[in-house]
Design a protein around this motif. Sequence first.
Motif, PDB file in Angstrom:
ATOM      1  N   LEU A   2      -2.971 -15.324   5.079  1.00 49.68           N
ATOM      2  CA  LEU A   2      -2.600 -14.095   5.763  1.00 49.68           C
ATOM      3  C   LEU A   2      -1.514 -13.317   5.074  1.00 49.68           C
ATOM      4  CD1 LEU A   2      -2.539 -15.080   9.518  1.00 49.68           C
ATOM      5  CD2 LEU A   2      -4.115 -13.387   8.467  1.00 49.68           C
ATOM      6  N   GLU A   3      -0.550 -14.061   4.663  1.00 49.94           N
ATOM      7  CA  GLU A   3       0.411 -13.686   3.756  1.00 49.94           C
ATOM      8  C   GLU A   3      -0.069 -13.046   2.533  1.00 49.94           C
ATOM      9  OE1 GLU A   3       3.031 -16.752   3.167  1.00 49.94           O
ATOM     10  OE2 GLU A   3       4.154 -16.763   5.126  1.00 49.94           O
ATOM     11  N   GLU A   4      -0.864 -13.745   1.935  1.00 51.06           N
ATOM     12  CA  GLU A   4      -1.544 -13.142   0.450  1.00 51.06           C
ATOM     13  C   GLU A   4      -2.390 -11.769   1.054  1.00 51.06           C
ATOM     14  OE1 GLU A   4      -4.467 -14.477  -3.111  1.00 51.06           O
ATOM     15  OE2 GLU A   4      -3.967 -15.934  -1.494  1.00 51.06           O
ATOM     16  N   ALA A   5      -3.000 -11.876   1.905  1.00 48.92           N
ATOM     17  CA  ALA A   5      -3.814 -10.683   2.422  1.00 48.92           C
ATOM     18  C   ALA A   5      -2.849  -9.515   2.859  1.00 48.92           C
ATOM     19  CB  ALA A   5      -4.698 -10.901   3.571  1.00 48.92           C
ATOM     20  N   ARG A   6      -1.709  -9.794   3.307  1.00 51.52           N
ATOM     21  CA  ARG A   6      -0.808  -8.802   3.663  1.00 51.52           C
ATOM     22  C   ARG A   6      -0.194  -8.085   2.375  1.00 51.52           C
ATOM     23  NH1 ARG A   6       4.722 -10.585   6.530  1.00 51.52           N
ATOM     24  NH2 ARG A   6       4.692 -11.694   4.590  1.00 51.52           N
ATOM     25  N   GLU A   7       0.141  -9.030   1.478  1.00 51.11           N
ATOM     26  CA  GLU A   7       0.499  -8.450   0.165  1.00 51.11           C
ATOM     27  C   GLU A   7      -0.212  -7.441  -0.488  1.00 51.11           C
ATOM     28  OE1 GLU A   7       3.663  -8.737  -0.982  1.00 51.11           O
ATOM     29  OE2 GLU A   7       4.451  -9.792   0.596  1.00 51.11           O
ATOM     30  N   ALA A  11      -0.307  15.622   5.815  1.00 49.85           N
ATOM     31  CA  ALA A  11      -0.683  14.746   6.783  1.00 49.85           C
ATOM     32  C   ALA A  11      -1.116  13.442   6.336  1.00 49.85           C
ATOM     33  CB  ALA A  11      -1.618  15.641   7.701  1.00 49.85           C
ATOM     34  N   GLU A  12      -2.004  13.505   5.328  1.00 55.20           N
ATOM     35  CA  GLU A  12      -2.442  12.284   4.806  1.00 55.20           C
ATOM     36  C   GLU A  12      -1.416  11.328   4.280  1.00 55.20           C
ATOM     37  OE1 GLU A  12      -5.166  13.158   1.709  1.00 55.20           O
ATOM     38  OE2 GLU A  12      -6.828  14.125   3.038  1.00 55.20           O
ATOM     39  N   LEU A  13      -0.406  11.939   3.769  1.00 52.48           N
ATOM     40  CA  LEU A  13       0.713  11.122   3.273  1.00 52.48           C
ATOM     41  C   LEU A  13       1.548  10.395   4.606  1.00 52.48           C
ATOM     42  CD1 LEU A  13       2.783  10.147   0.993  1.00 52.48           C
ATOM     43  CD2 LEU A  13       3.887  12.043   1.321  1.00 52.48           C
ATOM     44  N   ASP A  14       1.545  11.270   5.571  1.00 51.93           N
ATOM     45  CA  ASP A  14       2.236  10.607   6.693  1.00 51.93           C
ATOM     46  C   ASP A  14       1.308   9.492   7.420  1.00 51.93           C
ATOM     47  OD1 ASP A  14       4.344  12.353   6.381  1.00 51.93           O
ATOM     48  OD2 ASP A  14       3.518  13.893   7.820  1.00 51.93           O
ATOM     49  N   ASN A  15       0.144   9.959   7.266  1.00 51.23           N
ATOM     50  CA  ASN A  15      -0.922   8.852   7.813  1.00 51.23           C
ATOM     51  C   ASN A  15      -0.783   7.516   6.951  1.00 51.23           C
ATOM     52  OD1 ASN A  15      -1.733  10.495   9.943  1.00 51.23           O
ATOM     53  ND2 ASN A  15      -3.626  11.366   8.770  1.00 51.23           N
ATOM     54  N   ALA A  16      -0.964   7.759   5.441  1.00 47.47           N
ATOM     55  CA  ALA A  16      -0.722   6.640   4.698  1.00 47.47           C
ATOM     56  C   ALA A  16       0.462   5.826   5.200  1.00 47.47           C
ATOM     57  CB  ALA A  16      -0.800   6.973   3.177  1.00 47.47           C
ATOM     58  N   MET A  17       1.819   6.307   5.244  1.00 46.32           N
ATOM     59  CA  MET A  17       2.960   5.862   5.793  1.00 46.32           C
ATOM     60  C   MET A  17       2.712   5.018   6.998  1.00 46.32           C
ATOM     61  SD  MET A  17       4.968   6.182   3.234  1.00 46.32           S
ATOM     62  CE  MET A  17       6.551   5.533   3.761  1.00 46.32           C
ATOM     63  N   LEU A  18       2.079   5.516   7.973  1.00 44.86           N
ATOM     64  CA  LEU A  18       2.009   5.089   9.282  1.00 44.86           C
ATOM     65  C   LEU A  18       1.220   3.785   9.091  1.00 44.86           C
ATOM     66  CD1 LEU A  18       1.594   8.224  11.584  1.00 44.86           C
ATOM     67  CD2 LEU A  18       3.565   6.740  11.477  1.00 44.86           C
ATOM     68  N   GLU A  19       0.224   4.055   8.335  1.00 37.08           N
ATOM     69  CA  GLU A  19      -0.791   2.959   7.871  1.00 37.08           C
ATOM     70  C   GLU A  19      -0.317   1.821   7.497  1.00 37.08           C
ATOM     71  OE1 GLU A  19      -5.497   2.077   5.930  1.00 37.08           O
ATOM     72  OE2 GLU A  19      -4.192   3.954   5.721  1.00 37.08           O
ATOM     73  N   ILE A  20       0.696   1.999   6.569  1.00 33.11           N
ATOM     74  CA  ILE A  20       1.433   0.838   5.892  1.00 33.11           C
ATOM     75  C   ILE A  20       2.217   0.033   7.119  1.00 33.11           C
ATOM     76  CG2 ILE A  20       3.656   0.168   4.494  1.00 33.11           C
ATOM     77  CD1 ILE A  20       2.548   2.383   2.532  1.00 33.11           C
ATOM     78  N   ARG A  21       2.880   0.939   7.918  1.00 35.12           N
ATOM     79  CA  ARG A  21       3.820   0.278   9.021  1.00 35.12           C
ATOM     80  C   ARG A  21       2.763  -0.565   9.811  1.00 35.12           C
ATOM     81  NH1 ARG A  21       6.966   4.740   8.443  1.00 35.12           N
ATOM     82  NH2 ARG A  21       5.924   5.927  10.031  1.00 35.12           N
ATOM     83  N   ALA A  22       1.589   0.162  10.231  1.00 36.29           N
ATOM     84  CA  ALA A  22       0.664  -0.385  11.006  1.00 36.29           C
ATOM     85  C   ALA A  22       0.008  -1.686  10.463  1.00 36.29           C
ATOM     86  CB  ALA A  22      -0.343   0.378  11.538  1.00 36.29           C
ATOM     87  N   VAL A  23      -0.276  -1.683   9.331  1.00 37.65           N
ATOM     88  CA  VAL A  23      -0.652  -2.912   8.837  1.00 37.65           C
ATOM     89  C   VAL A  23       0.175  -3.964   8.860  1.00 37.65           C
ATOM     90  CG1 VAL A  23      -1.615  -3.830   6.586  1.00 37.65           C
ATOM     91  CG2 VAL A  23      -2.605  -1.856   7.541  1.00 37.65           C
ATOM     92  N   ALA A  24       1.484  -3.755   8.391  1.00 40.56           N
ATOM     93  CA  ALA A  24       2.655  -4.651   8.449  1.00 40.56           C
ATOM     94  C   ALA A  24       2.676  -5.375   9.828  1.00 40.56           C
ATOM     95  CB  ALA A  24       4.019  -4.043   8.098  1.00 40.56           C
ATOM     96  N   ALA A  25       2.757  -4.542  10.664  1.00 38.11           N
ATOM     97  CA  ALA A  25       2.647  -4.959  12.124  1.00 38.11           C
ATOM     98  C   ALA A  25       1.639  -5.870  12.468  1.00 38.11           C
ATOM     99  CB  ALA A  25       2.893  -3.947  13.273  1.00 38.11           C
ATOM    100  N   GLU A  26       0.337  -5.586  12.101  1.00 40.06           N
ATOM    101  CA  GLU A  26      -0.820  -6.132  12.361  1.00 40.06           C
ATOM    102  C   GLU A  26      -0.635  -7.760  11.731  1.00 40.06           C
ATOM    103  OE1 GLU A  26      -5.732  -6.080  11.655  1.00 40.06           O
ATOM    104  OE2 GLU A  26      -4.219  -4.568  10.992  1.00 40.06           O
TER     105      GLU A  26
END
Length: 451
Positions: free
Chosen positions: A145-150, A231-246
């Motif tokens: 999981l840590e490797e996949a997160r990276e 908007a795509e940039l904002d979505n990409a930033m949100l996706e980074i935070r969402a993936v980190a939280a997941e």
Amino acid sequence: MKSPDADLGLPPESARLHAPALMRTPRYHWVVRKWLLGIGAVVVVLMFLPWQQYVTGKGSVIAYRPQDRPQVVNTAIAGRITAWHVAEGQFVRRGQPIITLAEIKDDYLDPATADRYGEQVQAKGSAADAKRAKVRALGEQIMALEEARELKAQQLQAKVEQVRFTVVADSAAVQAALLDSTIALRQLGAQEALYRDGLKSLVELEAARNRAQAVAARVVQARGTLAKTRAELDNAMLEIRAVAAEYADKLAKAQGDRSATSAEVDEARAEIAKLRNSEANVRLRNALATVTAPQDGFVVRVLRAGVGETVKEGEAVATVMPFDAERAVELSVKAMDVPLLRPGRKVRLTFDGWPALQFAGWPSVAVGTFGGIIAVIDQVNAPDGSYRILVRPDPTDEPWPELLRVGSGVIGWAMLDEVPIWYEFWRTLNSFPPTVQQPAPGAVPGGAVPK
């Protein structure tokens, strides 16, 4: 016929002839006087002979070392006597069985209790091994999981950078469209002015208007594209935070499972240790069912008799007298005599059963006595007010009898200083204490003999 001497008042002639004989001292008087003079001379001579002062005490023979004294054999567990292996007076070796007991407690009645505990230990060990394998698997899952997160973070970061570049390009396109729009509007104004002056045709004016409108539409389109890219940039930033939280949630769950499984492993280890302790206790208890002799000696007394009797934990079943015990004498002396004694003083002893002719004041002429040395003087008195002293054999004197048994009665005379007999008579008549020299430097009063 009356004698003329009678007229003069004189005794008869025969009486006058025997008077000198009557004046002489009888012979037996000389004999008595000679005897009295001789006895007086002997007494005077005896008065100047040396006399050994002493302190008397009574006691018994004991074993000097605590481990050599009669020892009571106790049971370590409660049980029922099933067999006796010795008899009174029998010599036993250390570890030799004395009695055998059978269990009477419900927890130990099953003879296979120890084996049952062993099976439980094996089962718990297998469960603990499975949990350890789960801990290792969870550890590998956490690493994955840590490797996949990276990797996911790197992928999203690359996408963000790409979108940022697109935003920059779209921003440039908007600026270019605005510049074209400005130029088109300026050209349109010039065409309109020339058309009013009649220098340009209506067709050319309309073409300029169409171009200005197209440029304005392109500006709107460029701005829309820029807004979409942002908007795509904002979505990409949100996706980074969402993936980190997941992944944080997944890692937390996996780590929690691993911690819980590790705790279960520790609990299993504790249970295994407890079961092994119980198994060892049962096996040791089974071994304690046979009461053995603590050391070499003689069984002097059996305190419980018969087979089938029940004994409690710690109950005495027999008394063993250790073999080849180091003997000593325990004497009780008066409190007033204790200051006269010190370790190292010589003692003369007479034992019950060994005839002796004792001259306390002249130990050199004593017959049947044995020598000893004071080793210990108690610091606390006994209930009767006397003090106990321990006397060990004198290595320079005759050895104590080999057949001497512990408990035999003893009378002892602690030898003090030598004084003339006349002084001893004078001291006794005046109730003075014996004379005692000061102890040598380094002597320990009341302790062991200094070496």
